[in-house]
Design an enzyme around this catalytic site. Structure first.
Site, PDB file in Angstrom:
ATOM      1  NE  ARG A 147      -8.620  -0.674   0.643  1.00  0.00           N
ATOM      2  CZ  ARG A 147      -7.896  -1.342  -0.254  1.00  0.00           C
ATOM      3  NH1 ARG A 147      -8.384  -2.445  -0.782  1.00  0.00           N
ATOM      4  NH2 ARG A 147      -6.699  -0.910  -0.604  1.00  0.00           N
ATOM      5  NE  ARG A 186      -5.075  -3.640   2.876  1.00  0.00           N
ATOM      6  CZ  ARG A 186      -3.906  -3.670   2.227  1.00  0.00           C
ATOM      7  NH1 ARG A 186      -3.851  -4.066   0.982  1.00  0.00           N
ATOM      8  NH2 ARG A 186      -2.812  -3.287   2.812  1.00  0.00           N
ATOM      9  CG  ASP A 211      -6.328  -5.482  -1.163  1.00  0.00           C
ATOM     10  OD1 ASP A 211      -6.746  -4.740  -2.075  1.00  0.00           O
ATOM     11  OD2 ASP A 211      -5.135  -5.814  -1.055  1.00  0.00           O
ATOM     12  CG  ASP A 229      -5.016  -6.633  -5.325  1.00  0.00           C
ATOM     13  OD1 ASP A 229      -5.381  -5.495  -5.654  1.00  0.00           O
ATOM     14  OD2 ASP A 229      -4.386  -6.868  -4.277  1.00  0.00           O
TER      15      ASP A 229
END
Length: 270
Positions: A201, A210, A213, A215
């Protein structure tokens, strides 16, 4: 939650800042409150349905004698983590380590460190729109499950979605997972960044392409606002590519700010 208490277990072990403490050893007194669900054991009288306090006491004795640390803080942290990782049904522990023979040169009864540690539930959103997207997501799930103090509990199906923000890029593959973790929110964020970095990344364009990812969407019912870090994720209610896979595994999870369920937030986007 129910709890089982072990009070003032005496262990002779070799811990301390001074070298002679590590050689000669001294007495430590351990008290633990083990938070668990005792309902099944209470209804069946079956020891295997509860936590065996005798086995836990033996584990504490062995752990303190097997390791050597300088600080009471390190003893407490390491022992609490080890107990939570190896004791089935243990959700939370309150642990106190007392040192009655502390070499301070003054009369005292004892010094001690007391901590509380436990399992947390976090929901993580995963996305990729470069290379072998499915492989990146699968590897992320595997890496999180193998990470220290983490256990993946549920994983959604993978969902193909159009790009968000910067639309001139390839479609994304998105998913969500439920994670049981002993890590603090900041420690978990660092772990996600480590896994992203292993996947190549690069943070060049905001909302750009990307390889991976990751989160944090929710962490228990925590509301956290820091300059570079927010929980819940600030845009979860706007993102169907998060809410759809999250709905598969946690439709009735409440947003701690709006108190709306994942299902309600998703219905509002349709």
């Amino acid at each position: 939650m129910d709890k089982i208490k072990i009070q003032n277990l005496e262990v002779f072990a070799n811990h301390g800042v001074f070298p002679e403490e590590n050689v000669l050893g001294q007495k430590f007194i351990v008290s633990a409150a083990l938070y668990t669900d005792t309902r099944a054991a209470g209804k069946t009288d079956n020891l295997t349905a509860s936590i065996h306090y005798g086995e836990v006491s033996q584990f504490i004795d062995h752990f303190l004698k097997e390791h050597t640390y300088k600080l009471l803080e390190r003893i407490a942290e390491s022992l609490a983590e080890a107990l939570l990782l190896q004791t089935s049904g243990l959700e939370k522990i309150q642990l106190e380590i007392k040192k009655p023979w502390a070499p301070v040169g003054l009369p005292l009864e004892t010094v001690s460190v007391e901590i509380e540690r436990g399992w947390h539930t976090a929901y993580i959103a995963l996305g990729s729109n470069m290379g072998d997207k499915e492989q990146y997501l699968n590897q992320a799930v595997k890496s999180l499950n193998e990470a220290s103090c983490c256990k993946v509990a549920k994983v959604s199906s993978f969902l193909v979605t159009p790009p968000y923000g910067v639309t001139d890029q390839d479609d994304f593959l998105n998913a969500c997972l439920e994670l049981r973790t002993l890590l603090t929110p900041r420690e978990l964020l660092d772990e996600l960044h480590r896994i992203e970095k292993e996947a190549g990344r690069e943070r060049i364009i905001h909302w750009g392409p990307r390889t991976l990812d990751l989160d944090i969407i929710f962490y228990d019912d925590l509301i956290l606002h820091e300059e570079d870090f927010c929980i819940p994720h600030v845009e979860v209610q706007k993102r169907d590519f998060v809410l759809k896979p999250l709905h598969e595994i946690a439709p009735y999870k409440h947003h701690p700010c709006s108190h709306k369920t994942v299902r309600e937030m998703l219905e509002e986007l349709v």
